[in-house]
Design a protein around this motif. Structure first.
Motif, PDB file in Angstrom:
ATOM      1  N   UNK A  63       0.839  -1.192   0.000  1.00 36.15           N
ATOM      2  CA  UNK A  63       0.000   0.000   0.000  1.00 36.15           C
ATOM      3  C   UNK A  63       0.878   1.246   0.000  1.00 36.15           C
ATOM      4  N   UNK A  64       0.491   2.156  -0.829  1.00 35.45           N
ATOM      5  CA  UNK A  64       1.251   3.408  -0.887  1.00 35.45           C
ATOM      6  C   UNK A  64       0.969   4.235   0.362  1.00 35.45           C
ATOM      7  N   UNK A  65       1.958   4.961   0.777  1.00 32.81           N
ATOM      8  CA  UNK A  65       1.771   5.798   1.951  1.00 32.81           C
ATOM      9  C   UNK A  65       1.739   7.265   1.551  1.00 32.81           C
ATOM     10  N   UNK A  66       1.147   7.518   0.395  1.00 33.30           N
ATOM     11  CA  UNK A  66       1.065   8.890  -0.098  1.00 33.30           C
ATOM     12  C   UNK A  66       0.066   9.674   0.735  1.00 33.30           C
ATOM     13  N   UNK A  67       0.469  10.840   1.196  1.00 35.66           N
ATOM     14  CA  UNK A  67      -0.459  11.680   1.950  1.00 35.66           C
ATOM     15  C   UNK A  67      -0.999  12.791   1.049  1.00 35.66           C
ATOM     16  N   UNK A  68      -0.229  13.080  -0.013  1.00 36.76           N
ATOM     17  CA  UNK A  68      -0.662  14.092  -0.980  1.00 36.76           C
ATOM     18  C   UNK A  68      -0.420  13.535  -2.376  1.00 36.76           C
ATOM     19  N   UNK A  69      -1.415  13.679  -3.211  1.00 37.58           N
ATOM     20  CA  UNK A  69      -1.264  13.210  -4.582  1.00 37.58           C
ATOM     21  C   UNK A  69      -1.799  14.265  -5.543  1.00 37.58           C
ATOM     22  N   UNK A  70      -0.983  14.701  -6.483  1.00 34.47           N
ATOM     23  CA  UNK A  70      -1.410  15.644  -7.502  1.00 34.47           C
ATOM     24  C   UNK A  70      -1.370  14.948  -8.848  1.00 34.47           C
ATOM     25  N   UNK A  71      -2.449  15.089  -9.605  1.00 34.44           N
ATOM     26  CA  UNK A  71      -2.491  14.513 -10.942  1.00 34.44           C
ATOM     27  C   UNK A  71      -2.775  15.604 -11.952  1.00 34.44           C
ATOM     28  N   UNK A  72      -1.790  15.896 -12.772  1.00 33.62           N
ATOM     29  CA  UNK A  72      -1.924  16.888 -13.849  1.00 33.62           C
ATOM     30  C   UNK A  72      -2.623  18.154 -13.389  1.00 33.62           C
ATOM     31  N   UNK A  73      -2.098  18.729 -12.338  1.00 32.01           N
ATOM     32  CA  UNK A  73      -2.704  19.922 -11.742  1.00 32.01           C
ATOM     33  C   UNK A  73      -2.216  21.189 -12.451  1.00 32.01           C
ATOM     34  N   UNK A  74      -3.157  21.998 -12.900  1.00 28.28           N
ATOM     35  CA  UNK A  74      -2.827  23.279 -13.534  1.00 28.28           C
ATOM     36  C   UNK A  74      -3.600  24.398 -12.873  1.00 28.28           C
ATOM     37  N   UNK A  75      -2.998  25.583 -12.876  1.00 34.77           N
ATOM     38  CA  UNK A  75      -3.712  26.767 -12.398  1.00 34.77           C
ATOM     39  C   UNK A  75      -3.450  27.921 -13.354  1.00 34.77           C
TER      40      UNK A  75
ATOM     41  N   UNK B 210       2.592  14.857  -8.834  1.00 36.50           N
ATOM     42  CA  UNK B 210       3.582  14.417  -7.840  1.00 36.50           C
ATOM     43  C   UNK B 210       2.878  13.762  -6.665  1.00 36.50           C
ATOM     44  N   UNK B 211       3.646  12.939  -5.966  1.00 36.02           N
ATOM     45  CA  UNK B 211       3.130  12.249  -4.800  1.00 36.02           C
ATOM     46  C   UNK B 211       4.056  12.574  -3.643  1.00 36.02           C
TER      47      UNK B 211
ATOM     48  N   UNK C  39      -7.454  22.824 -13.479  1.00 35.83           N
ATOM     49  CA  UNK C  39      -7.578  21.468 -14.029  1.00 35.83           C
ATOM     50  C   UNK C  39      -6.758  20.525 -13.172  1.00 35.83           C
ATOM     51  N   UNK C  40      -7.123  19.252 -13.216  1.00 37.69           N
ATOM     52  CA  UNK C  40      -6.368  18.240 -12.499  1.00 37.69           C
ATOM     53  C   UNK C  40      -7.005  17.877 -11.174  1.00 37.69           C
ATOM     54  N   UNK C  41      -6.352  16.951 -10.492  1.00 37.06           N
ATOM     55  CA  UNK C  41      -6.930  16.353  -9.286  1.00 37.06           C
ATOM     56  C   UNK C  41      -5.933  16.417  -8.134  1.00 37.06           C
ATOM     57  N   UNK C  42      -6.421  16.755  -6.951  1.00 42.15           N
ATOM     58  CA  UNK C  42      -5.566  16.758  -5.763  1.00 42.15           C
ATOM     59  C   UNK C  42      -6.239  15.901  -4.699  1.00 42.15           C
ATOM     60  N   UNK C  43      -5.490  14.919  -4.200  1.00 40.04           N
ATOM     61  CA  UNK C  43      -6.012  14.075  -3.126  1.00 40.04           C
ATOM     62  C   UNK C  43      -5.165  14.318  -1.882  1.00 40.04           C
ATOM     63  N   UNK C  44      -5.833  14.737  -0.818  1.00 40.50           N
ATOM     64  CA  UNK C  44      -5.143  15.067   0.427  1.00 40.50           C
ATOM     65  C   UNK C  44      -5.585  14.068   1.487  1.00 40.50           C
ATOM     66  N   UNK C  45      -4.688  13.191   1.852  1.00 40.08           N
ATOM     67  CA  UNK C  45      -4.964  12.186   2.878  1.00 40.08           C
ATOM     68  C   UNK C  45      -6.320  11.497   2.643  1.00 40.08           C
TER      69      UNK C  45
END
Ligand code: ADP
Ligand code: MG
Length: 228
Positions: A1-13, A30-31, A63-69
């Protein structure tokens, strides 16, 4: 299992529109592993602060996805986003951003109140004492040195026991003695298991992190282990 606490997928601003459109962050993926210490470096105006604000849910990506914990930030409404941010994230800024008319103690207490914390005076005092500021509790920020103000800001950021600390040039306005003290403090927080992400121009400061991410034109130009 990954222990990623932050995951960004193709995030643009993107800011502005039409001819004035400017892409501050461009398709960043980035993870960040839980408990890691990351330094984000790069020239001024290349999207570092924007990236930090997106990670912390202070701003939303175009655009893109951010997953925080485990929470996908894009699916949250403003109140839910504020709740996740308040619980999981502490922010530290270059110019400390303390409330000028409140004492050191009140600056920490207010963060506890906002986070719904009980017994806030005792806890706020405990935090200040932990950072060597017990005798400065009733001072206004203007009566404190830069290093002391930054420690109050860190105490405030930690008030609601977030797992993640996001810092935008936290040593940018400190003398070298205060910078060294702050780095010692950050080392302790890292050891205690906090995830630290700091934007910095300073290679000495960055050298304390485990991972160096170089940003240029809103993109990750280089991402490497620091071998510490
Ligand atoms: N609120 C904003 N409105 C319009 N443009 C912005 C805003 N914030 C940042 N920018 C622009 O986005 C780019 C990246 O800025 P920033 O993330 O602050 O860079 P850095 O922190 O690397 O100096 C810059 O060109 C800046 O002018
Ligand atoms: Mg910046």
């Amino acid at each position: 299992m990954s222990n990623a606490v932050i995951k960004l997928e193709k995030v643009s601003k993107t800011y502005g529109s039409g001819a004035a459109e400017a892409k501050a962050v461009s398709e960043v993926s980035m993870t960040v592993e839980r408990g890691s210490w990351v330094a984000i470096m790069g020239p001024s105006g290349h999207g570092k602060s924007t990236l930090l604000q997106l990670i912390g849910g202070l701003d939303r990506p175009s655009a893109g996805r951010i997953v925080l914990d485990g929470s996908e930030l894009g699916t949250l409404d403003a109140a839910e986003l504020a709740a996740v941010r308040g619980k999981k994230i502490g922010f530290v800024f270059q110019f400390f951003n303390l409330m000028p008319h409140l004492t050191a103690l009140e600056n920490v207490e207010i963060a506890l109140w906002l986070g719904g914390g009980a017994h806030s005076k005792g806890r706020a005092m405990g935090l200040l004492e932990r950072f060597g500021l017990g005798d400065k509790a009733h001072h206004l920020p203007s009566m404190l040195s830069g290093g002391q103000q930054q420690r109050v800001a860190i105490a405030r950021a930690l008030a609601n026991e977030p797992d993640i600390l996001l810092m935008d040039e936290p040593t940018g306005n400190l003398d070298s003695g205060s910078e060294a003290e702050l780095l010692t403090l950050l080392g302790e927080l890292h050891k205690a298991g906090k995830t630290l992400i700091m934007v910095t121009h300073n290679p000495t400061v960055a050298s304390h992190a485990q991972r160096l991410v170089h940003v240029k034109d809103g993109r990750i130009e280089e991402d490497r282990c620091n071998g510490v």
